[in-house]
Design a protein around this motif. Structure first.
Motif, short mmCIF file in Angstrom:
data_model
loop_
_atom_site.label_atom_id
_atom_site.label_comp_id
_atom_site.label_asym_id
_atom_site.label_seq_id
_atom_site.Cartn_x
_atom_site.Cartn_y
_atom_site.Cartn_z
N PHE A 669 -27.49 99.32 20.82
CA PHE A 669 -28.57 99.79 21.68
C PHE A 669 -29.92 99.45 21.06
CE2 PHE A 669 -31.33 102.63 23.97
CZ PHE A 669 -30.80 102.62 25.25
N LEU A 715 -25.14 108.70 22.23
CA LEU A 715 -25.65 108.30 23.54
C LEU A 715 -24.58 108.65 24.55
CD1 LEU A 715 -27.02 104.70 22.90
CD2 LEU A 715 -28.35 106.67 23.64
N PRO A 716 -24.98 108.89 25.79
CA PRO A 716 -23.95 109.03 26.81
C PRO A 716 -23.10 107.76 26.82
CG PRO A 716 -26.09 109.65 27.70
CD PRO A 716 -26.33 109.06 26.34
N TRP A 717 -21.80 107.92 26.83
CA TRP A 717 -20.92 106.75 26.87
C TRP A 717 -21.19 105.91 28.13
CZ3 TRP A 717 -16.46 110.28 25.06
CH2 TRP A 717 -16.24 110.10 23.68
N THR A 719 -23.70 104.67 29.07
CA THR A 719 -24.57 103.52 28.79
C THR A 719 -23.76 102.34 28.27
OG1 THR A 719 -24.87 104.26 26.52
CG2 THR A 719 -26.51 104.99 28.12
N GLY A 720 -22.52 102.59 27.91
CA GLY A 720 -21.71 101.55 27.28
C GLY A 720 -21.80 101.58 25.77
N PHE A 721 -22.61 102.48 25.23
CA PHE A 721 -22.76 102.60 23.78
C PHE A 721 -22.38 104.01 23.35
CE2 PHE A 721 -25.77 99.37 25.17
CZ PHE A 721 -25.40 98.31 24.35
N SER A 722 -22.09 104.14 22.06
CA SER A 722 -21.71 105.45 21.55
C SER A 722 -22.88 106.18 20.93
CB SER A 722 -20.61 105.32 20.49
OG SER A 722 -19.47 104.79 21.07
N SER A 723 -23.73 105.44 20.23
CA SER A 723 -24.78 106.13 19.51
C SER A 723 -25.90 105.16 19.20
CB SER A 723 -24.24 106.71 18.21
OG SER A 723 -23.79 105.68 17.36
#
Lengths: 1014, 471
Positions: A669, A715-717, A719-723
């Protein structure tokens, strides 16, 4: 208060030539003693025989000083010969300590600096310098969690003030920043100084937040050539034992477990899912009467007494202008776990030369080559340590025909291999070569002003060779052998330049100013290859292509680099030797931070007051030293890895029918606003010396608050990302450190001294992310093991509360949970008749409430004797091993504790009724696995004998000492595992401590050694 | 001095080659295996979640099968987060590709159209799983780049269908993609199968779009069935499906790829009986095991339930103590190398045949000849007698029966239960209403079981979300 304050008048007309000899209390001549005409810069040093000669103006006085001795001032009057006996200053009132970019008199310090001399480090017969530091300095915690030879230790200063950024202190070795103390031979160390508070550590700015450890290695002394040889051999053995079931007990539990399957899974039992093996079908394992033929004790097969040896040879000395140090070291250590071992060669060359009156140059090179054989890898899998407990006692090491015994020989088990087989056929050889080189030029511009320029490098290569053979089920049999080779290479350089201004103005003012700037660059590359499918175990990693399967995921490589550009300054001002002021600042720029925040400033201020120098203290004759000091400042933490501020497009492999293809997509991200964590720290200290320094005490109270906590904020999953790394959150640490050094008895030939340090730290998370949501940092072990929660300390243990087991007369209650008498009974925190994740809470703490170390040393004539106890109190250890050895009957062997499991005639049990594996059964992190990890250890005990000088002088030997010592001789604890100082999840995050899952047992060690100086 | 030069790509990177364009398309398949990947405890797999929920299977304790069998799962239970996370990661990759591909001037218009069709199909696929599992979900159609923009609210299921899934697939239909692509990529066959499935589901619960949607579904199945005999063919034997030579051919329409080297099929050891010692696998998990009640509910004489068709009960003379799934039993892997290369089917021909039968029956009010023929072809392969003409509802139940038996343990049945809100009762053979149906573990479905909970972690992180009722 010191004497001889009167004004001096130097006429220059009349001068007296004074000569003399200077000796120590034993009458031995002292070379290198500074002899100075008081109030001038005129001076000389004593020669090898302790003689000096100097011109002194009439009415003058001489000041004799030498490190480690009390300075003396003697009025010359009309004496032409002045012989002096120097008194040792065992309490080192005025020792000089190394701080960043220079040295300071300890009495001038306003910050909190702990110090250990090198000779203390080698007392432990321990080749690892970090482990040698354990218990030496209040507030400096060494966590010696791993017992395999050559393993590193963790070190934490004043608690933990970061979550996702680094928590290790900064090591500075001879000015080289970012070195690794684990790799340094303790015998090469002159002193270790630990900069604990902001006043002392802020000079390292963006990297000072976790404290700074300054290591000074040994240099030669001018005009004093000597050869020293230090050596020891040691024998280690397993200090404790953890009992598992023997063959008959195993069969008893096995049969009972199958009997109970009908109770816990009647339907499956009726369908025939639970089929126990019949001894009659296994004539290799059972005799005609159905009795086990073998009763193997695997702990005794795997752990054997092991030898180690250590040798250090050093040549040191120099001429009038040049000094040198050449030293060699060798360590060879076998581990108590079979086939583990460590071997290390070290070498060091240092040279310093005054080549011009205005120029001193010098440099040193320090090299280490080590190899380490690791056989206890793959923690969590069925590795050596685990199979030592889980291998079945009914299985032999080998059958008469030479085949290895294996749990797979007994049906229905998990089928792990026996540990001896694994230890012989699976290993990693870790080969590390490190080279530190530094070069300096020191220009003396004027009497007061010096300029120093240094250039240093670290070259580090690490190659790991791994092979796991074709026959090891659950490790490498499915792959038909696995080999891997991994290499990392690191090249680091730094250039630092600084001016130092040392000025005394009149008698009252002393100013020490320093200003400098530096550049640092760190580059690394790594590459690793793994292959599988070997046609024979012969080839191993040496011929990695003898494995015919090389998955693309087995090939990895990457590169990285980071840079730092800094400006720094420190000003010390001393008024009347009473009032002290230190101001420091560092302006750091780092490549790791976001485009928008490349630079930051870290200031600090320290104040000190030497009360004992005040006239009003003269009445208190018992107090010979009293100083109070306080400091405040800010330090940073930039250890987040490289490139975290960028949004990456990554490549990865995607499997198609025809094989892998490359895919590209966004893989991070990124956060362009990233900036450093900063820790504001306040320290208040008192130093007290009583009764001519027979009782020395130092106390420090500190408070640290870390802001802009670098948090891998989820991060909200969606978004496709974890953190993403963000600067949100804060954490505080506060604590108290006490150090006492006392001379209890000093009478004739007998002396008894005590050194005690004690510290306590309390940690609290103040905020976490945008909405203070709980974070589970892992590792996961059948549930979360620990939690980060606002208001609670880092390292809070998370789990259920085990109340015991359900009794027969609680059958109705148990049924509400779908359980039976004999099942585990957990506390239902939300009273909803379901035990799930909502029934967990904070049940313990991983970090201790307090830690103390006490060393008593006795000297009588030529004998010395010391012993050291270490106490760590108020912490819990997760004995995760209990999951595998109490809850998995019929899959593997169990701990003997299952003999006390629930039975109709033993209902008051903590361990659930034994049952064949496969019945519905929950096993989760709970209070039964968590144990009180407090302990007191007899860390070290040592008896030494120094051969009298009159005997040695016949053989031209300056000093010879023989010693016997023992480490870890006694352990007092309620912990039921091998040792409560443990963490087998070192790779799974830096925060957790005390997670114990099948560790390498701790050794007890006996050593014998010699120190000889020619 | 302080600039970072990572030596790899950032979003600012300047890419122009046709291979790089292709790589953006390739990335969309990276998450396809989320529907069949290791997850949870020892022996756990995402596929198992759907089968545990259906009540037709259980597994070893570490899979926590009992939570789903007994309906005591919650927002922190296994698998639920793996799906959510993996599906949205797939969507991100699709969104990045949709953003980047038009910037490649080297692509011809047709190439770009085909690439976009491939990407939009996969995005529809990922969203189709999301809405069926979780109901309303955040709608994300472009990469999220700003931290201030990460918390997105849930959007109604119907909006997701209307604004993403259906438009994406309708656009993809207009591409020139081939009916079969043997490298395992999105083909016209997959687009039609997926659209048939989407419309069939859209026609049922919860959207209830009605007979137009059934007709639209039947139309797509029919288009695919027109390719039977040329592109697609039913395998003569069930065991043809476990012959690695047949991957991506015959009746297989779209599959998750596995091979011996890079990624082996995890289901092979997961479905073996626990530590029975019948294979060279070190771990024989027993992680997904059919319930005896389900196996016994097959029609008498059904070939699929006979030994070594869909199930085994013994191997090499060892009695296994029950029925075990034989659908991913890669013989070479089991006996020799522990490397299963069998693919996992997302769609295969019988699925589409039965979708046609069901959708056309509903659209037209009664089964047409083609619909009956489809069911009979499937029955014939199972050595079952053909059916004759039936009323709409009886025929529909027969279609559903065949779906239960033909497609068992392929991740289909649970979604059928949700869209029909009917559950075949293994003990009675009757269709119960979903809400109120009691499974063989003596647990009863409630309204809340129609949707999985949003993973707790997601709820904690995204303040815009509201949890599904009952969790």
């Amino acid at each position: 208060a010191s004497g001889a304050d009167e004004e001096m008048e130097i006429s220059g007309e009349m001068a007296i030539n004074v000569t003399g000899t200077i000796v120590d209390q034993n009458g031995e001549p002292l070379p290198g003693v500074s002899v100075l005409v008081q109030g001038t810069t005129t001076g000389t040093v004593t020669d090898l025989e302790g003689n000096y000669s100097i011109e002194v103006p009439e009415g003058g006085a001489l000041v004799f000083s030498f490190i480690g001795f009390k300075s003396q001032v003697i009025q010359v009057a009309d004496q032409s010969q002045i012989n002096v006996t120097m008194e040792e200053d065992a309490r080192a009132l005025d020792e000089v300590v190394v701080v960043g970019y220079g040295t300071l008199k300890k009495s001038d310090l306003t910050g909190s600096v702990g110090s250990v001399k090198g000779d203390k480090l080698i007392d432990r017969s321990q080749p690892n310098a970090v482990k040698s530091l354990q218990g030496r300095i209040a507030g400096v915690e060494v966590l010696n969690n791993q017992n395999s030879p050559g393993a590193s230790a963790r070190i934490r200063i004043r608690g933990i003030n970061s979550i996702n950024s680094g928590v290790n202190p900064l090591f500075v070795i001879d000015g080289v920043i970012g070195a690794d103390l684990n790799m340094i031979n303790p015998a090469d160390i002159e002193s270790v100084e630990v900069l604990k508070d902001a006043s002392s550590a802020a000079i390292y700015g963006a990297r000072g937040a976790n404290g700074v450890i300054m290591i000074t290695t040994k240099r030669g002394e001018k005009n004093l050539n000597q050869i020293s040889y230090d050596s020891f051999v040691s024998l280690s053995h397993r200090a404790g034992s953890v009992k598992t079931l023997n063959a008959n007990q195993f069969m008893e539990i096995y049969n009972r477990a199958f009997d109970n399957a009908a109770k816990y899974d009647p339907q499956g039992f009726a369908q025939g899912r639970y089929q126990r093996a019949d001894p009659a079908d296994f004539p290799d394992l059972f005799d005609a009467n159905g009795q086990p033929i073998y009763d193997t004790n695997w702990e005794e097969e795997i752990y054997n007494p092991a030898w180690a040896q250590n040798h250090n040879l050093a040549f040191r000395g120099g001429s009038n202008t040049t000094s040198y140090n050449v030293s060699l070291g060798y360590t060879n250590e076998d581990g108590i776990m079979m086939n583990s071992g460590f071997e290390r060669f070290t070498g060091k060359i240092a040279l310093d030369s005054d080549i011009k009156p205005w120029l001193t140059i010098g440099g040193s090179m320090l090299g280490t080559k080590s190899s380490r054989r690791v056989v206890d890898d793959a923690n969590g899998a069925l590795n050596v340590a685990r199979m030592t407990a889980e291998a079945l006692p009914i299985i032999p090491l080998r059958y008469p025909d030479g085949r290895w015994g294996s749990n797979a020989d007994w049906p229905g088990t998990e089928g792990g291999e026996n540990p001896v087989n694994i230890a012989q056929n699976r290993y990693t050889d870790v080969n590390i070569t490190q080279m530190y080189a530094d070069f300096y030029m020191n220009f003396k511009i004027t009497q007061d002003l010096e300029f120093r320029s240094t250039f240093s490098t670290i070259f580090d290569t690490n190659k790991s060779n791994f092979y796991s053979s074709r026959n090891l089920r659950l490790l490498s049999a499915d792959q038909r052998g696995v080999a891997s080779v991994g290499m990392t290479k690191r090249l680091y350089w730094q250039n630092e330049n600084f001016l130092t201004w040392n000025k005394s103005i009149g008698e009252r003012h002393r100013i020490n100013g320093m200003f400098g700037f530096s550049w640092q660059r760190d580059q690394f590359e790594n590459l690793s290859v793994r292959s599988e499918g070997f046609i024979d175990d012969f080839f191993q990693w040496r011929n990695i292509r003898a494995g015919n399967i090389i998955p693309i995921s087995g090939i990895n490589g990457n590169v990285g680099e980071a840079g730092l550009n800094s400006f720094f300054s420190r000003w010390n001002y001393t008024l009347d030797d009473k009032y002290l002021l230190t101001v420091t600042g560092r302006y750091d720029g780092s490549s790791r931070f976001g485009r928008n925040n490349k630079f930051a400033f870290f200031p600090s201020i320290g104040l000190g007051w030497n009360l004992s120098e005040e006239g009003f203290m003269d009445g208190l004759s018992g107090v010979n030293k009293l100083k109070i000091r306080g400091s405040a400042g800010s330090t940073g933490n930039q250890e987040i890895g490289n490139f975290n501020s960028l949004q990456f497009l990554g490549t990865f492999n995607v499997l198609k029918a025809s094989g892998n293809e490359i895919g590209i997509s966004q893989t991070s991200f990124g956060n362009p606003d990233l900036l450093w964590e900063s820790t504001d720290q306040f320290d208040f200290g008192v130093e007290l010396g009583l009764f001519n320094s027979r009782l020395m005490m130092e106390a420090d109270l500190y408070y640290k608050k870390t802001k802009n906590l670098l948090l891998n904020a989820p991060l909200p999953w969606s978004t496709g990302f974890s953190s993403v790394l963000q600067n949100i959150g804060s954490v505080e640490n506060k604590g108290l450190e006490l150090t006492f050094n006392t001379v209890n008895i000093e009478k004739g030939d007998f002396m008894w001294t005590t050194d005690l340090n004690w510290s306590t730290n309390s940690n609290k998370i103040l905020s976490l992310g945008a909405n203070d949501a709980d974070i589970f940092p892992g590792p996961w072990f059948l549930g979360q093991t620990n939690i980060l929660r606002v208001g609670e300390p880092i390292g809070s243990i998370w789990g259920r509360v085990r109340l015991g087991t359900w009794n027969q007369d609680q059958a109705d209650q148990a049924a509400e949970y779908g359980l039976l008498p004999g099942d585990i009974r957990w506390q239902d925190l939300d009273n909803n008749n379901v035990i799930n994740a909502n029934d967990s809470k904070i049940i313990g703490r991983m970090y201790p409430k307090w830690v103390g170390n006490i060393t008593n040393t006795f000297q009588y004539r030529n004998f010395d004797f010391s012993f050291e106890f270490r106490a760590v109190q108020g912490m819990d250890v997760i004995n995760a091993t209990l999951h595998s050895v109490e809850d998995r009957q019929t899959l593997a062997n169990s701990y003997a504790t299952v003999l006390d499991a629930w039975r109709p005639d033993n209902q008051d049990a903590m361990v659930a009724e034994v049952r064949a594996w496969g019945t519905p059964y929950l096993t989760n992190m709970d209070t039964h696995w968590m144990e009180d990890g407090s302990f007191v250890r007899l860390q070290n005990l040592m008896l030494g004998y120094t051969v009298p000088a009159n005997i040695l002088s016949r053989y031209n030997i300056n000093r010879a000492r023989f010693f016997l010592s023992g480490q870890n001789l006694l352990l007092f604890t309620e912990y039921t595992g091998y040792d409560p100082e443990v963490n087998t999840f070192e790779g799974a995050g830096q925060l957790p401590q005390g997670l114990d899952f099948f560790p390498f047992a701790r050794p007890r060690t006996y050593s014998a050694g010699v120190n000889i100086t020619f | 001095f302080l600039e970072e030069n990572p030596g790899t790509l950032t979003t600012q990177a300047d890419l122009s080659s046709p291979e790089a364009a292709r790589a953006f398309v390739t990335s969309i398949y990276a998450n396809l295996n989320v529907i069949v990947t290791g997850s949870g405890g020892w022996g756990g797999n995402t596929l198992s979640l759907l089968e545990f929920m259906s009540g037709k299977a259980d597994g070893v304790p570490q899979t926590e099968a009992f939570r789903f069998n007994q309906l005591t799962y919650d927002s922190q239970s296994f698998y639920i987060d793996t799906y959510w996370n993996g599906l949205y990661q797939g969507i991100l990759r699709c969104n990045v590709a949709l953003e980047q591909l038009p910037q490649f001037s080297v692509l011809s218009e047709q190439e770009l159209t085909d690439y976009l069709a491939e990407v939009r199909t996969m995005r529809a696929f990922y969203y189709f799983y999301l809405v069926r599992m979780y109901g309303d979900v955040p709608l994300i159609s472009e990469p999220v780049r700003e931290l201030s923009d990460v918390n997105r609210p849930r959007v109604p299921v119907k909006t997701i269908y209307d604004e993403i899934i259906i438009p994406d697939l309708l656009a993809a239909e207009n591409s020139d993609l081939a009916w079969r692509r043997t490298n395992g990529e999105v083909s016209m066959g997959f687009i039609k199968s997926l659209l048939a499935d989407v419309y069939l589901t859209y026609a049922g619960h919860p959207v209830m779009a009605g007979s137009q949607a059934y007709a639209a579904s039947a139309q797509r199945s029919m288009e695919l069935l027109d390719q039977v005999g040329t592109v697609y063919n039913l395998f003569p034997e069930y065991t043809d499906m476990i012959n690695p030579d047949n991957k991506n051919s015959g009746e297989f329409i779209f599959q998750v790829q596995f091979d011996k080297i890079n990624r082996t099929n995890p289901l092979t050891p997961v479905c073996l009986p626990t530590f029975a010692g019948i294979s060279v696998y070190s771990n024989e998990f027993g992680g997904l095991v059919p319930r005896q009640e389900f196996v016994e509910s097959f029609e008498d004489g059904d070939k699929r339930v006979q030994e070594k068709q869909y199930f085994i009960t013994e191997y090499n003379g060892e009695t296994l103590g029950g029925h075990y799934i034989y659908k991913w039993f890669d013989q070479t892997a089991v006996d020799e190398d522990a490397r299963s290369e069998l693919n996992f089917s997302v769609y295969r021909l019988p699925d589409v045949m039965l979708m046609y039968a069901e959708a056309s029956n509903r659209a037209e009010g009664s089964p047409n000849g083609m619909a009956i023929e489809m069911v009979n072809e499937i029955r014939e392969r199972a050595d079952l007698d053909p059916i004759g003409s039936m009323g709409m509802e009886n025929f529909e139940e027969e279609v559903w029966n065949q779906r239960y038996f033909e497609l068992c343990f392929e991740g289909k049945i649970w979604f059928d239960m949700l869209r029909t809100r009917k559950v075949r009762n293994d003990l009675t053979g009757e269709y119960d209403n979903f809400v109120g149906h009691t499974n063989v573990f003596n647990s009863t479905f409630a309204e809340k079981n129609l949707l999985f909970p949003i993973p707790l972690r997601e709820m904690d992180v995204n303040s815009e979300l509201e949890q599904n009722p009952g969790f």
